[in-house]
Design a protein around this motif. Sequence first.
Motif, PDB file in Angstrom:
ATOM      1  N   THR A  22      -3.892  12.488   9.646  1.00 15.12           N
ATOM      2  CA  THR A  22      -3.862  11.038   9.892  1.00 15.12           C
ATOM      3  C   THR A  22      -3.682  10.265   8.593  1.00 15.12           C
ATOM      4  OG1 THR A  22      -5.406  11.410  11.695  1.00 15.12           O
ATOM      5  CG2 THR A  22      -5.105   9.147  10.961  1.00 15.12           C
ATOM      6  N   ALA A  23      -4.447  10.665   7.564  1.00 12.44           N
ATOM      7  CA  ALA A  23      -4.336   9.965   6.271  1.00 12.44           C
ATOM      8  C   ALA A  23      -2.929  10.117   5.691  1.00 12.44           C
ATOM      9  CB  ALA A  23      -5.372  10.518   5.308  1.00 12.44           C
ATOM     10  N   SER A  24      -2.308  11.300   5.927  1.00 10.49           N
ATOM     11  CA  SER A  24      -0.944  11.515   5.415  1.00 10.49           C
ATOM     12  C   SER A  24       0.045  10.574   6.089  1.00 10.49           C
ATOM     13  CB  SER A  24      -0.515  12.970   5.647  1.00 10.49           C
ATOM     14  OG  SER A  24      -1.376  13.842   4.974  1.00 10.49           O
ATOM     15  N   LEU A  25      -0.112  10.398   7.398  1.00  6.93           N
ATOM     16  CA  LEU A  25       0.785   9.481   8.113  1.00  6.93           C
ATOM     17  C   LEU A  25       0.650   8.058   7.581  1.00  6.93           C
ATOM     18  CD1 LEU A  25       0.408  10.728  11.793  1.00  6.93           C
ATOM     19  CD2 LEU A  25       2.477  10.774  10.396  1.00  6.93           C
ATOM     20  N   ILE A  26      -0.579   7.640   7.353  1.00  9.78           N
ATOM     21  CA  ILE A  26      -0.799   6.289   6.824  1.00  9.78           C
ATOM     22  C   ILE A  26      -0.218   6.177   5.411  1.00  9.78           C
ATOM     23  CG2 ILE A  26      -2.543   4.592   6.183  1.00  9.78           C
ATOM     24  CD1 ILE A  26      -4.354   5.853   8.318  1.00  9.78           C
ATOM     25  N   THR A  27      -0.459   7.225   4.608  1.00  8.63           N
ATOM     26  CA  THR A  27       0.044   7.209   3.228  1.00  8.63           C
ATOM     27  C   THR A  27       1.568   7.124   3.198  1.00  8.63           C
ATOM     28  OG1 THR A  27      -1.840   8.536   2.505  1.00  8.63           O
ATOM     29  CG2 THR A  27       0.082   8.486   1.054  1.00  8.63           C
ATOM     30  N   ILE A  28       2.219   7.922   4.044  1.00 10.79           N
ATOM     31  CA  ILE A  28       3.686   7.902   4.086  1.00 10.79           C
ATOM     32  C   ILE A  28       4.190   6.528   4.511  1.00 10.79           C
ATOM     33  CG2 ILE A  28       5.687   8.824   5.325  1.00 10.79           C
ATOM     34  CD1 ILE A  28       4.185  11.520   5.398  1.00 10.79           C
ATOM     35  N   GLY A  29       3.501   5.936   5.482  1.00 12.13           N
ATOM     36  CA  GLY A  29       3.892   4.590   5.919  1.00 12.13           C
ATOM     37  C   GLY A  29       3.774   3.573   4.793  1.00 12.13           C
ATOM     38  N   VAL A  30       2.670   3.643   4.032  1.00  8.93           N
ATOM     39  CA  VAL A  30       2.479   2.720   2.918  1.00  8.93           C
ATOM     40  C   VAL A  30       3.553   2.933   1.854  1.00  8.93           C
ATOM     41  CG1 VAL A  30       0.937   2.127   1.013  1.00  8.93           C
ATOM     42  CG2 VAL A  30       0.003   2.481   3.299  1.00  8.93           C
ATOM     43  N   ILE A  31       3.848   4.206   1.530  1.00  6.83           N
ATOM     44  CA  ILE A  31       4.885   4.503   0.527  1.00  6.83           C
ATOM     45  C   ILE A  31       6.236   3.963   0.979  1.00  6.83           C
ATOM     46  CG2 ILE A  31       6.192   6.378  -0.555  1.00  6.83           C
ATOM     47  CD1 ILE A  31       3.628   8.029  -0.527  1.00  6.83           C
ATOM     48  N   PHE A  32       6.553   4.200   2.232  1.00  7.57           N
ATOM     49  CA  PHE A  32       7.836   3.755   2.766  1.00  7.57           C
ATOM     50  C   PHE A  32       7.994   2.241   2.621  1.00  7.57           C
ATOM     51  CE2 PHE A  32      10.437   2.583   6.559  1.00  7.57           C
ATOM     52  CZ  PHE A  32      11.621   3.147   6.111  1.00  7.57           C
ATOM     53  N   VAL A  33       6.956   1.509   3.001  1.00  5.99           N
ATOM     54  CA  VAL A  33       7.035   0.045   2.946  1.00  5.99           C
ATOM     55  C   VAL A  33       7.121  -0.446   1.504  1.00  5.99           C
ATOM     56  CG1 VAL A  33       5.773  -2.078   3.416  1.00  5.99           C
ATOM     57  CG2 VAL A  33       5.881  -0.303   5.134  1.00  5.99           C
ATOM     58  N   LEU A  34       6.267   0.105   0.623  1.00  8.15           N
ATOM     59  CA  LEU A  34       6.245  -0.385  -0.759  1.00  8.15           C
ATOM     60  C   LEU A  34       7.543  -0.045  -1.505  1.00  8.15           C
ATOM     61  CD1 LEU A  34       2.542   0.298  -1.835  1.00  8.15           C
ATOM     62  CD2 LEU A  34       3.633  -1.884  -1.333  1.00  8.15           C
ATOM     63  N   ILE A  35       8.079   1.153  -1.286  1.00  9.68           N
ATOM     64  CA  ILE A  35       9.336   1.514  -1.968  1.00  9.68           C
ATOM     65  C   ILE A  35      10.481   0.638  -1.463  1.00  9.68           C
ATOM     66  CG2 ILE A  35      11.038   3.343  -2.322  1.00  9.68           C
ATOM     67  CD1 ILE A  35       8.459   3.673  -3.897  1.00  9.68           C
ATOM     68  N   TYR A  36      10.506   0.435  -0.150  1.00  9.31           N
ATOM     69  CA  TYR A  36      11.555  -0.430   0.401  1.00  9.31           C
ATOM     70  C   TYR A  36      11.422  -1.853  -0.159  1.00  9.31           C
ATOM     71  CZ  TYR A  36      14.252  -3.227   3.625  1.00  9.31           C
ATOM     72  OH  TYR A  36      15.140  -4.118   4.141  1.00  9.31           O
ATOM     73  N   THR A  37      10.170  -2.343  -0.230  1.00  4.73           N
ATOM     74  CA  THR A  37       9.942  -3.682  -0.774  1.00  4.73           C
ATOM     75  C   THR A  37      10.395  -3.771  -2.228  1.00  4.73           C
ATOM     76  OG1 THR A  37       8.037  -3.966   0.683  1.00  4.73           O
ATOM     77  CG2 THR A  37       8.179  -5.437  -1.198  1.00  4.73           C
ATOM     78  N   ALA A  38      10.091  -2.720  -3.017  1.00  5.10           N
ATOM     79  CA  ALA A  38      10.468  -2.727  -4.436  1.00  5.10           C
ATOM     80  C   ALA A  38      11.989  -2.706  -4.608  1.00  5.10           C
ATOM     81  CB  ALA A  38       9.852  -1.525  -5.140  1.00  5.10           C
ATOM     82  N   LEU A 344       0.929   6.533  -5.270  1.00  4.26           N
ATOM     83  CA  LEU A 344       2.177   7.321  -5.220  1.00  4.26           C
ATOM     84  C   LEU A 344       3.408   6.410  -5.293  1.00  4.26           C
ATOM     85  CD1 LEU A 344       1.237  10.010  -2.534  1.00  4.26           C
ATOM     86  CD2 LEU A 344       1.434  10.321  -5.010  1.00  4.26           C
ATOM     87  N   SER A 345       3.316   5.244  -4.666  1.00  3.42           N
ATOM     88  CA  SER A 345       4.457   4.314  -4.699  1.00  3.42           C
ATOM     89  C   SER A 345       4.733   3.838  -6.119  1.00  3.42           C
ATOM     90  CB  SER A 345       4.168   3.103  -3.807  1.00  3.42           C
ATOM     91  OG  SER A 345       4.005   3.507  -2.474  1.00  3.42           O
ATOM     92  N   LEU A 346       3.666   3.534  -6.860  1.00  2.00           N
ATOM     93  CA  LEU A 346       3.849   3.111  -8.258  1.00  2.00           C
ATOM     94  C   LEU A 346       4.498   4.226  -9.078  1.00  2.00           C
ATOM     95  CD1 LEU A 346       0.471   1.239  -8.880  1.00  2.00           C
ATOM     96  CD2 LEU A 346       2.743   0.223  -8.855  1.00  2.00           C
ATOM     97  N   GLY A 347       4.088   5.470  -8.795  1.00  2.00           N
ATOM     98  CA  GLY A 347       4.698   6.601  -9.504  1.00  2.00           C
ATOM     99  C   GLY A 347       6.174   6.751  -9.170  1.00  2.00           C
ATOM    100  N   ILE A 348       6.510   6.596  -7.890  1.00  2.00           N
ATOM    101  CA  ILE A 348       7.915   6.724  -7.475  1.00  2.00           C
ATOM    102  C   ILE A 348       8.758   5.608  -8.087  1.00  2.00           C
ATOM    103  CG2 ILE A 348       9.464   6.621  -5.485  1.00  2.00           C
ATOM    104  CD1 ILE A 348       7.211   7.969  -3.861  1.00  2.00           C
ATOM    105  N   VAL A 349       8.209   4.385  -8.101  1.00  4.10           N
ATOM    106  CA  VAL A 349       8.940   3.261  -8.701  1.00  4.10           C
ATOM    107  C   VAL A 349       9.174   3.519 -10.188  1.00  4.10           C
ATOM    108  CG1 VAL A 349       8.718   0.829  -9.371  1.00  4.10           C
ATOM    109  CG2 VAL A 349       8.215   1.531  -7.035  1.00  4.10           C
TER     110      VAL A 349
END
Length: 412
Positions: A22-38, A344-349
């Motif tokens: 469950t936490a992975s699904l939420i994490t992936i969703g957050v990453i997806f939104v933040l990377i797209y936003t960036a 993770l999103s900050l790292g990817i950015v």
Amino acid sequence: MNNILKISYRNLKRNYRRTLLTASLITIGVIFVLIYTAMSGSFKSYTVGQITDSLMGHIQIHKKGYVASVDNLPLDKNLNAKMLEFIESTLASNPYVQSTSYRIKFGAMFSNFTSTTNIRLNAINPKDEFPTLPLLESRISDMNGTFKPGEIIVPELLIKGMDVKIGDTIVLVANNKNGSVNGINLKVAGIVGQVMGPGGRDGYIHIEDAKKALRMNNEMEISEIVLRLKDVEKLGVAEKSLQPLLEKLNKEGKPILEIHTWQQLSPFYNIIKMIDLMNISIQIILISIVLISILNVMIMSVFERVREIGTIAAMGTPPLTIVKLFLCEGLMLGVFGAVVGSILSLGIVYLLNIVKITYSIGQQSGLILTPSLGLNEILSVSIIVILISLVASISPAIKASRLDPVEALRTY
């Protein structure tokens, strides 16, 4: 409250596989939104920057009716000396305006003595234009020194089509508003690159040369005044502060001036609005992912722990405490997913900025994507995720609190 948190944490830890999923699904969703936003923010910033800082400025002032007929570059709708005096006196006390630039816009025939074509021109004073449009100089190539009278900056497409080189002498032939024809010789001093939006193919000459070509003599007539604001975030407030300009009326009782922001003048503003709309859509998708994930986990948790819930209820645990237990589990899942996803999103950015991904828009290529994440974006997405996690936990929590202890203890 500490005991509730400890029990909730223990329950999540005991079912670690389900918790991780469950936490992975939420994490992936957050990453997806933040990377797209960036990434969309990078494209949006580039587009707005090119339009406002190299082409249109933040606000433009014209004589009434000029914008409606701007395609014809009407010289009879220029601002005259009296209007300019009124505008200058009003702008002098405006706290939002950083700089202004006067332009004369007109069409002319461009000849290299072997062939002729038409050209749109912006007559500018470089001392005012470059500070007002700080990115304009970066679009101009092959120019040595400052831009002086007697020179012309030719659009890139015209340079290629007319086979003109830096240092060549060309002739501009233009009609003034009375129909009189005049021609002047100018030296090609630079090449202005393309940019998205209207005006991307315009050439530039000095405003003193435009006065000669249009036979303005000592009369000062301006097609538009471009304003640069101290803070573009205050665009709406700055526009309202300019309303006194519209109080000057003509004989028919209508304003003699009109004020437009870049958002009203540029068709690319619709693309900006579309990007914002897509951001909202992506966030709705994230909310759906989190809502469904948390709801599913909590309902499964209630069914798997019926005897456990019955036991703690039979021991005298109030229903409100049982509700708090499930809400805490949902809260922990939301916080975990939001924090890990943000990190993770900050790292990817950061990695994307190192890799330097390039993209193309129209004939512009080699543009570098520079995604960035602001604290506001991270906080807004995290708060949404945590709130939705709590909301998704409410129904299973209430269901668990309403279980009959006797019936629950009989369940196998």
